[in-house]
Design a protein around this motif. Structure first.
Motif, mmCIF file in Angstrom:
data_model
loop_
_atom_site.group_PDB
_atom_site.id
_atom_site.type_symbol
_atom_site.label_atom_id
_atom_site.label_comp_id
_atom_site.label_asym_id
_atom_site.label_seq_id
_atom_site.Cartn_x
_atom_site.Cartn_y
_atom_site.Cartn_z
ATOM 1 N N ALA A 67 -27.860 55.978 37.583
ATOM 2 C CA ALA A 67 -28.687 56.557 38.649
ATOM 3 C C ALA A 67 -30.040 56.994 38.100
ATOM 4 O O ALA A 67 -31.083 56.783 38.731
ATOM 5 C CB ALA A 67 -27.966 57.737 39.291
ATOM 6 N N LEU A 68 -30.046 57.603 36.908
ATOM 7 C CA LEU A 68 -31.302 58.043 36.307
ATOM 8 C C LEU A 68 -32.180 56.859 35.911
ATOM 9 O O LEU A 68 -33.412 56.942 35.981
ATOM 10 C CB LEU A 68 -31.018 58.910 35.078
ATOM 11 N N GLU A 69 -31.550 55.783 35.498
ATOM 12 C CA GLU A 69 -32.331 54.593 35.150
ATOM 13 C C GLU A 69 -33.008 54.009 36.380
ATOM 14 O O GLU A 69 -34.151 53.544 36.317
ATOM 15 C CB GLU A 69 -31.413 53.556 34.493
ATOM 16 N N ALA A 70 -32.321 54.067 37.501
ATOM 17 C CA ALA A 70 -32.884 53.522 38.742
ATOM 18 C C ALA A 70 -33.825 54.511 39.428
ATOM 19 O O ALA A 70 -34.847 54.115 39.994
ATOM 20 C CB ALA A 70 -31.752 53.130 39.692
ATOM 21 N N PHE A 71 -33.466 55.778 39.362
ATOM 22 C CA PHE A 71 -34.247 56.815 40.050
ATOM 23 C C PHE A 71 -34.467 58.001 39.108
ATOM 24 O O PHE A 71 -33.733 58.994 39.167
ATOM 25 C CB PHE A 71 -33.523 57.285 41.316
ATOM 26 N N PRO A 72 -35.445 57.919 38.216
ATOM 27 C CA PRO A 72 -35.699 59.016 37.268
ATOM 28 C C PRO A 72 -35.999 60.319 38.013
ATOM 29 O O PRO A 72 -36.565 60.318 39.113
ATOM 30 C CB PRO A 72 -36.929 58.534 36.487
ATOM 31 N N GLU A 73 -35.613 61.418 37.404
ATOM 32 C CA GLU A 73 -35.884 62.713 38.020
ATOM 33 C C GLU A 73 -37.377 63.020 37.987
ATOM 34 O O GLU A 73 -38.119 62.503 37.149
ATOM 35 C CB GLU A 73 -35.081 63.813 37.311
ATOM 36 N N ARG A 74 -37.804 63.876 38.887
ATOM 37 C CA ARG A 74 -39.231 64.146 39.079
ATOM 38 C C ARG A 74 -39.877 64.793 37.863
ATOM 39 O O ARG A 74 -41.066 64.634 37.627
ATOM 40 C CB ARG A 74 -39.426 65.048 40.304
ATOM 41 N N ARG A 75 -39.125 65.562 37.118
ATOM 42 C CA ARG A 75 -39.662 66.177 35.906
ATOM 43 C C ARG A 75 -38.537 66.433 34.922
ATOM 44 O O ARG A 75 -37.360 66.439 35.287
ATOM 45 C CB ARG A 75 -40.416 67.470 36.221
ATOM 46 N N LYS A 76 -38.919 66.658 33.681
ATOM 47 C CA LYS A 76 -37.933 66.811 32.616
ATOM 48 C C LYS A 76 -37.136 68.092 32.785
ATOM 49 O O LYS A 76 -35.911 68.105 32.642
ATOM 50 C CB LYS A 76 -38.637 66.799 31.259
ATOM 51 N N ASN A 77 -37.830 69.191 33.057
ATOM 52 C CA ASN A 77 -37.173 70.486 33.219
ATOM 53 C C ASN A 77 -37.544 71.096 34.565
ATOM 54 O O ASN A 77 -38.699 71.012 34.993
ATOM 55 C CB ASN A 77 -37.583 71.446 32.100
ATOM 56 N N PHE A 78 -36.579 71.714 35.206
ATOM 57 C CA PHE A 78 -36.810 72.407 36.468
ATOM 58 C C PHE A 78 -36.800 73.909 36.173
ATOM 59 O O PHE A 78 -35.771 74.580 36.283
ATOM 60 C CB PHE A 78 -35.734 72.029 37.493
ATOM 61 N N LEU A 79 -37.969 74.412 35.761
ATOM 62 C CA LEU A 79 -38.082 75.800 35.337
ATOM 63 C C LEU A 79 -38.405 76.708 36.518
ATOM 64 O O LEU A 79 -39.201 76.360 37.394
ATOM 65 C CB LEU A 79 -39.170 75.947 34.277
ATOM 66 N N THR A 80 -37.821 77.882 36.508
ATOM 67 C CA THR A 80 -38.142 78.899 37.502
ATOM 68 C C THR A 80 -39.353 79.697 37.033
ATOM 69 O O THR A 80 -39.776 79.611 35.877
ATOM 70 C CB THR A 80 -36.964 79.861 37.698
ATOM 71 N N ASP A 81 -39.893 80.509 37.923
ATOM 72 C CA ASP A 81 -41.029 81.362 37.575
ATOM 73 C C ASP A 81 -40.675 82.342 36.464
ATOM 74 O O ASP A 81 -41.539 82.742 35.680
ATOM 75 C CB ASP A 81 -41.492 82.128 38.822
ATOM 76 N N ILE A 82 -39.404 82.730 36.362
ATOM 77 C CA ILE A 82 -38.993 83.687 35.332
ATOM 78 C C ILE A 82 -38.580 83.002 34.037
ATOM 79 O O ILE A 82 -38.107 83.657 33.104
ATOM 80 C CB ILE A 82 -37.852 84.597 35.835
ATOM 81 N N GLY A 83 -38.744 81.673 33.973
ATOM 82 C CA GLY A 83 -38.526 80.964 32.721
ATOM 83 C C GLY A 83 -37.145 80.385 32.514
ATOM 84 O O GLY A 83 -36.879 79.769 31.473
ATOM 85 N N LEU A 84 -36.240 80.562 33.468
ATOM 86 C CA LEU A 84 -34.904 79.987 33.342
ATOM 87 C C LEU A 84 -34.929 78.526 33.779
ATOM 88 O O LEU A 84 -35.584 78.176 34.764
ATOM 89 C CB LEU A 84 -33.900 80.758 34.195
#
Length: 568
Positions: free
Chosen positions: A27-44
């Motif tokens: 699935a990732l090969e066909a549809f890569p995710e929008r960004r590497k990390n999904f960080l919150t405003d508080i850094g998590l």
């Protein structure tokens, strides 16, 4: 720990690895995710998927960390039935111009069904200047209603008995004893005793030195000013809410919600220690505090932030103060629903405000007020103010949102995120404690350093397009910014100054002089500042006159500048 046995956990690990190889990888090969990390405003970092394995990773224990509503550590809420018994209190933050004009809006708010009016007072009032003072010129009635004397309060609440509302409120951060006295005296004018109505004050001065800036006196005497209000209520009006520890302005300034909550808790601990030193027991005063929390960037973080904050505060009160009364450890939460309202395409703000309110409700808020979609343009219009109230009423009474307690409790994602946020808040709180507490952290520039770094980071993320604002930095349509429909008449200032002059001419000057001398004598000693402030207010002394006496005793705070030791 989780309830799954080791064998089941191992089987789940193997099943997850198989899923990652057989399903996720192609699935990732066909549809890569929008960004590497999904960080919150508080850094998590938000993981792709949450399972019982994540609960195991954070050492989640159902009874210790989640438990049941109304019981320590109150993760699921501070009462057993929460909104099944009664919804949260619907608040409205309102105030503009002079009292006679503002009274008309207040009557509308009552008609629309608000439970509590939070008075927005103008900037001169907030910093202890009367409307006829040189420093007040051009600011009278601009960001709130002008209040100089008890007479203004009488006009403002003409036809609105204080006991018609569930609570009546004012910020009063720098002049808490005077703010409290104004409500007590107004109640007397309406024939009401304190036990017949409920007053709520923000009355949290410490955050003013690093965020809003509406301070008057130096830090240490200001802590006395704040805590005298709490002490007075503990003995004379224990059902009132004399202090709301404010994380909202700290987060808005840049701290991030976890650090903001930790700083607010550290401020609260400072007040509690001061009160205990003056002879109050923690269970006398701790139940009188509530907290104004804020998370405006991430929907699920907002929900978990409230759950985590209740858990942290409960542990602080139990472990550091040995509180025995459940009311001391159960944190009552105030929130203001907004989510990055924009000047461009302001009607979109209705969606932002609604989602923010929903998150706070799912997190278990007690007192909630919403932004108005047009307040980025100026004073909210009548229609916008009504919509902000209707949003809350729809959430409370339609769609079944309030039918069960903590509806997201037990979610792998929610419980993992709640535990991670709890750790962030706790660790930051302990850093402040290690510095010597809230006052030391302020004076050493620690709070302001965190705020500055966070504000800089947010701005850079916005400029890079990583912090999306629809219609502003993404899918923007070039259009002229709208002009606010509601503006304050410049003649308001003249009218307010004339009213103040009339009050001064008609009052008993001897009584005023004696009352102000009483304020001075108590300020020079160690007595409680509320009784002399009340006598002065009853005599129609002005807020500015009372504050001038306190300035002559305490001095005025001279702001300092702090710069982060870290590079950008």
């Amino acid at each position: 720990m989780t309830t799954m046995d080791p064998k089941k956990l191992k089987e789940l690990e193997e099943a997850k690895r198989a899923w990652e190889e057989q399903c996720l990888k192609p699935a990732l090969e066909a549809f890569p995710e929008r960004r590497k990390n999904f960080l919150t405003d508080i850094g998590l970092n938000i993981e792709r998927l949450y399972t019982p394995l994540d609960l195991e990773r954070v050492n989640f224990d159902y009874e210790k960390d989640l438990g049941f509503p109304g019981q320590f550590p109150y993760t699921r809420g501070i009462s057993p039935t929460m909104y099944r018994s009664a919804p949260w209190i619907v608040r409205a933050y309102s105030g503009f111009g002079e009292p006679e004009l503002c009274n008309k809006r207040y009557k509308k708010l009552v008609e629309w069904g608000v439970d509590e009016i939070v008075m927005a007072v103008d900037l001169p009032t907030q910093v202890g200047y009367d409307s006829d003072h040189l420093m007040a010129r051009g600011e009278v009635g601009k960001v709130g209603v002008a209040i100089d004397t008890l007479r203004d309060m009488e006009i403002l609440f003409e036809g609105i008995p204080l006991n018609k509302l569930k609570r009546i409120s004012m910020l009063g951060n720098s002049f808490g004893p005077i703010a409290l006295a104004l409500f007590i005296a107004l109640g007397e004018k309406q024939g009401l005793q304190p036990e017949e109505f409920v007053v709520d004050l923000q009355n949290d001065i410490l955050k003013e030195y690093v965020a809003r800036g509406t301070y008057i006196f130096p830090i240490r005497p200001s802590v006395r000013v704040t805590t005298d209000v709490v002490g007075y209520c503990a003995r004379h009006a224990p059902h009132w809410y004399p202090s709301t520890l404010c994380a909202n302005h700290l987060n808005a300034a840049g701290a991030g919600s976890s650090k903001a909550a930790a700083f607010a808790m550290a401020n609260g601990v400072c007040y509690l220690r001061h009160l205990v030193e003056k002879g109050y027991t923690v269970d006398n005063v701790a139940p009188l505090f509530s907290m104004f929390l804020d998370e405006r960037s991430d929907f699920f973080v907002a929900i978990c932030h409230f759950r985590a904050a209740r858990r942290v505060w409960a542990k602080i009160l139990k472990e550091k103060f040995h509180a025995m009364d459940p009311r001391s450890t159960a944190l009552k939460i105030t929130a203001y629903s907004h989510g990055g309202e924009t000047l461009l395409e302001p009607i979109n703000n209705i969606a932002r405000i609604t989602l923010a309110a929903l998150a706070y409700v799912l997190g278990g808020v007690q007192f909630l007020y919403n932004a108005s979609y047009d307040e980025v343009l100026g004073t909210p219009s009548e229609e916008a103010a009504k919509i902000s109230i209707r949003i809350q009423q729809i959430l409370a009474h339609e769609l079944g949102i309030t039918s069960t307690v903590d509806p997201l409790g037990g979610s792998y994602f929610i419980e993992t995120l709640t535990t991670e946020i709890e750790r962030e808040i706790s660790e930051e709180f302990e850093k402040v404690e290690a510095l010597g507490g809230a006052i030391a952290a302020i004076e050493k520039g620690y709070y302001l350093s965190a705020i500055t770094e966070g504000a800089n980071r947010r701005q850079k993320e916005f400029e890079r397009g990583e912090r999306v604002s629809i219609g502003v930095n993404k899918w923007r349509i070039e259009t002229k910014a709208p002009y606010g429909a509601f503006r304050i008449d410049p003649m308001i200032e003249t009218k307010q100054v004339e009213r103040l002059s009339r009050v001064k001419r008609e009052r008993n000057e001897r009584r005023v002089k004696e009352a102000l001398q009483y304020v001075r004598e108590v300020a020079q000693g160690e007595g409680n500042l509320v009784p002399p402030s009340l006598e002065a207010v009853r005599a129609y002394a002005t807020i500015g006159e009372i504050c001038d006496v306190l300035r002559s005793v305490f001095g005025e705070y001279q702001a300092r500048e702090y710069f982060s030791a870290k590079g950008s």
